[in-house]
Scaffold this active site. Structure first.
Site, mmCIF file in Angstrom:
data_model
loop_
_atom_site.group_PDB
_atom_site.id
_atom_site.type_symbol
_atom_site.label_atom_id
_atom_site.label_comp_id
_atom_site.label_asym_id
_atom_site.label_seq_id
_atom_site.Cartn_x
_atom_site.Cartn_y
_atom_site.Cartn_z
ATOM 1 N N ILE A 39 8.251 19.411 36.097
ATOM 2 C CA ILE A 39 7.309 19.443 34.981
ATOM 3 C C ILE A 39 6.512 20.750 34.965
ATOM 4 C CG2 ILE A 39 5.525 18.181 36.270
ATOM 5 C CD1 ILE A 39 4.826 16.773 33.577
ATOM 6 N N SER A 104 12.281 17.269 41.040
ATOM 7 C CA SER A 104 11.133 16.515 40.553
ATOM 8 C C SER A 104 11.457 15.848 39.205
ATOM 9 C CB SER A 104 9.920 17.446 40.477
ATOM 10 O OG SER A 104 8.735 16.704 40.409
ATOM 11 N N LEU A 105 10.772 16.213 38.125
ATOM 12 C CA LEU A 105 11.156 15.702 36.802
ATOM 13 C C LEU A 105 12.661 15.832 36.578
ATOM 14 C CD1 LEU A 105 10.591 14.925 33.769
ATOM 15 C CD2 LEU A 105 10.268 17.392 33.365
ATOM 16 N N ASP A 128 13.216 15.845 45.764
ATOM 17 C CA ASP A 128 11.800 15.459 45.866
ATOM 18 C C ASP A 128 11.265 14.682 44.660
ATOM 19 O OD1 ASP A 128 10.219 15.916 48.336
ATOM 20 O OD2 ASP A 128 8.648 16.336 46.894
ATOM 21 N N HIS A 256 6.605 19.990 48.184
ATOM 22 C CA HIS A 256 7.335 19.424 47.043
ATOM 23 C C HIS A 256 8.316 20.414 46.405
ATOM 24 C CE1 HIS A 256 8.142 17.170 43.411
ATOM 25 N NE2 HIS A 256 7.532 18.051 42.646
#
Lengths: 276, 276
Positions: A39, A104-105, A128, A256
Site C-alpha cells: 500500500i 503486503s497488499l 509479509d 516488513h
C-alpha cells in the site's frame, strides 16, 4: 531528482485490460512473473529483484489500481477488485499461468487471485502479509498510511520523510521510492497514490483472509520478515496451523519491507521456490 | 504374509550402477523423482506417496546400500558413500536432474548428493533430518536401531515389534514394513537390513551436516514432524538460521516418520514445492 522521476517513468507503459488501465514496468523474457507492491508504493520498488530475475523470466511489475501511474477510480479497492485486475492483466498479456510475487497488499491480492482464478496462476510468493494480523497492527498501519499524504517542498523533504518511515531501507531503496512515488504539484511534491484509494485500501486489508488461504490450491511460499511489526510471529504460526502444507521462510533481520531491506536473500528464497 | 512379501518383492528390480547394485521399485512416467528411506527401512515405505506421484513422475524408490534387497558391502556407510550411490543411480537411469525425496537417513543422503553433484539434482525434499541434531538424540536412535536386530518367530511378532517401535504408524504402514523388511531364516524372520551396516550407518549420521547445508545450492524443502523426537524445534530453528532462504514446513501431529504417519499432508507439501 525530478529528471530522474521522469526518466524512471519512461521505462513503463500502460496496459488497458478492459476494466482498468494499469501502468507496468516490463523486463526480460521467459515464464511470466508478476510483481505487486504494498500500500502507497509502486512497481519501481521491485527493481533489485527484477534486475536479476529478468535474466530468465518475463518480469512485469505493476502499479496497482490507485497507485503509481495506474488508473485511480473513486471506488473499488477491496481484495476482489485488486484480484480481478491481476486476472485481467494475465489474460491481457496472454502468457499465463504466472508466478505472482506480492509484498503486503500485493501478497494479499496475489493469494486472492490464485484462489479465485487458479488456472491463471502458477504459484505465489506472498511476502509479509498473512491471515490473523492483529487489529492494533492495522490501526498503526492506518496512521502510517494517512501520514504519507503530505505536500513535500522538495525531493530532500520526501527522502527525509521516507527515511523516517522506513527506517531499515538502504539508501538505494529510499532513492527508488523518492524517484518513483511522487508527482510535481503547485508548491512541491505529492504522493502519486490517491489518498482516497489508500484509505479504502487500508480498510479492505482488514477483511478476513482465512477463507482465501483455506481455498487456495496453488503453491504459496509464505515469506515473513523476522523483525516484521506487521506479521507477528503468532500470526505466522496461526497461518501455518491453517495451512501446514505451505512452505515458509523467515528472513532474519528484515522488517516488513523484506524485499527492499534484504533483496539478496529474498531472491534466493524465490529461486529456491520456483526452481524446485 | 510371506506370500505378500514375495509378491511385494517381485515389483522391484536390481540396477547395477557400477559401484554397487541397488534394488529399486519403479512406477510412472515423467520427470525423475527418487525416494530414499530412513535407517533400517526400505523402499516399500514410500508406497502411499508413490501411488499418487507416479501419475506424473517417474518414481524410483530405492533400497539404499545395506538395506532391503540391495547389496550390503562390509564397509562404506558414510554420507559420501550413500551420496555417491545416488549420483551413480541418476547417471545410470540417464534421466536427471532428479527430484530427491528423502526421509531421515535418506534426507541426509539426498542433501549431501545435491551438494556434491548439483548438476544431477533438481531439488530435494528433506524430511525430518537436519543439522544440529543433539547427541542424546543420536544415542537414543542407536538403541532403537540395535533393538531391531532380532529373530522374530513369525510375522505377528514382527508386527507387534513394529507397532511398539513406531507407535503412530497407521496399520497399513505397519503392514508395509512387516511385508517388505524381513527375510525368512531358520527359526523365523530377521530384518533384511544388515546389522553391521546399520551400526556403521548410525555412526555416520552423527557427522556434522552444517558444511553440506552451507554448500548446497539446489532448492531444499525442509520438512519436520511437529512432534518429532529426532529433529527438535531448536535443531530446526538453528537450521533456518543457517539457511534462512530454504523453505520449511512443519507437519502438525506427525512424529519423525512424517511420510508414513501423514502421507496426505506430505504429498501436498511436496506438490506445493515442486509445482511452484
Amino acid at each position: 531528482m525530478l529528471a530522474d522521476t521522469v526518466s524512471d517513468q519512461r521505462q513503463s507503459r500502460r496496459v488497458d485490460i478492459g476494466r482498468i488501465t494499469l501502468n507496468v514496468r516490463e523486463q526480460g523474457q521467459g515464464p511470466l512473473m508478476l510483481f505487486f507492491h504494498g500500500i502507497t508504493s509502486n512497481s519501481a520498488v521491485f527493481a533489485p529483484l527484477v534486475d536479476r530475475l529478468s535474466s530468465r523470466f518475463r518480469t512485469v511489475a505493476v502499479d496497482q489500481r490507485g497507485h503509481g501511474l495506474s488508473d485511480k477510480p473513486d471506488a473499488g479497492y477491496a481484495a476482489a477488485d485488486y484480484a480481478a485486475d491481476i486476472a485481467g492483466l494475465i489474460r491481457s498479456l496472454d502468457a499465463g499461468p504466472a508466478i505472482l510475487v506480492g509484498h503486503s497488499l500485493g501478497a494479499r491480492n496475489s493469494v486472492t487471485a490464485a484462489a479465485i482464478d487458479p488456472e491463471l496462476v502458477r504459484s505465489v510468493i506472498a511476502i509479509d502479509f498473512t491471515p490473523y494480523i492483529e487489529t492494533d497492527v492495522f490501526d498503526a498501519l492506518d496512521s502510517r498510511v494517512n501520514a504519507g499524504d503530505q505536500l513535500f517542498k522538495d525531493v530532500a523533504a520526501v527522502k527525509a520523510y521516507l527515511a523516517g518511515r522506513y527506517v531499515n531501507l538502504p539508501p538505494a531503496a529510499i532513492e527508488i521510492r523518492a524517484a518513483s512515488g511522487y508527482r510535481a504539484v503547485e508548491g512541491g511534491l505529492r504522493p502519486l497514490a490517491s489518498p482516497s484509494a489508500m484509505a479504502q485500501t487500508a480498510t479492505g486489508l482488514r477483511a478476513d483472509l482465512v477463507p482465501v488461504y483455506q481455498k487456495v490450491t496453488k503453491p504459496v511460499l509464505i515469506v515473513r520478515g523476522g523483525d516484521s511489526k506487521l506479521v507477528s510471529a503468532d500470526a505466522l504460526a496461526r497461518t501455518s496451523r491453517l495451512r501446514p502444507d505451505l512452505p515458509v521462510v523467515v528472513i532474519p533481520g528484515a522488517d516488513h519491507y523484506v524485499n527492499e531491506v534484504s533483496p539478496e536473500i529474498t531472491l534466493r528464497a524465490i529461486s529456491n521456490f520456483v526452481d524446485a
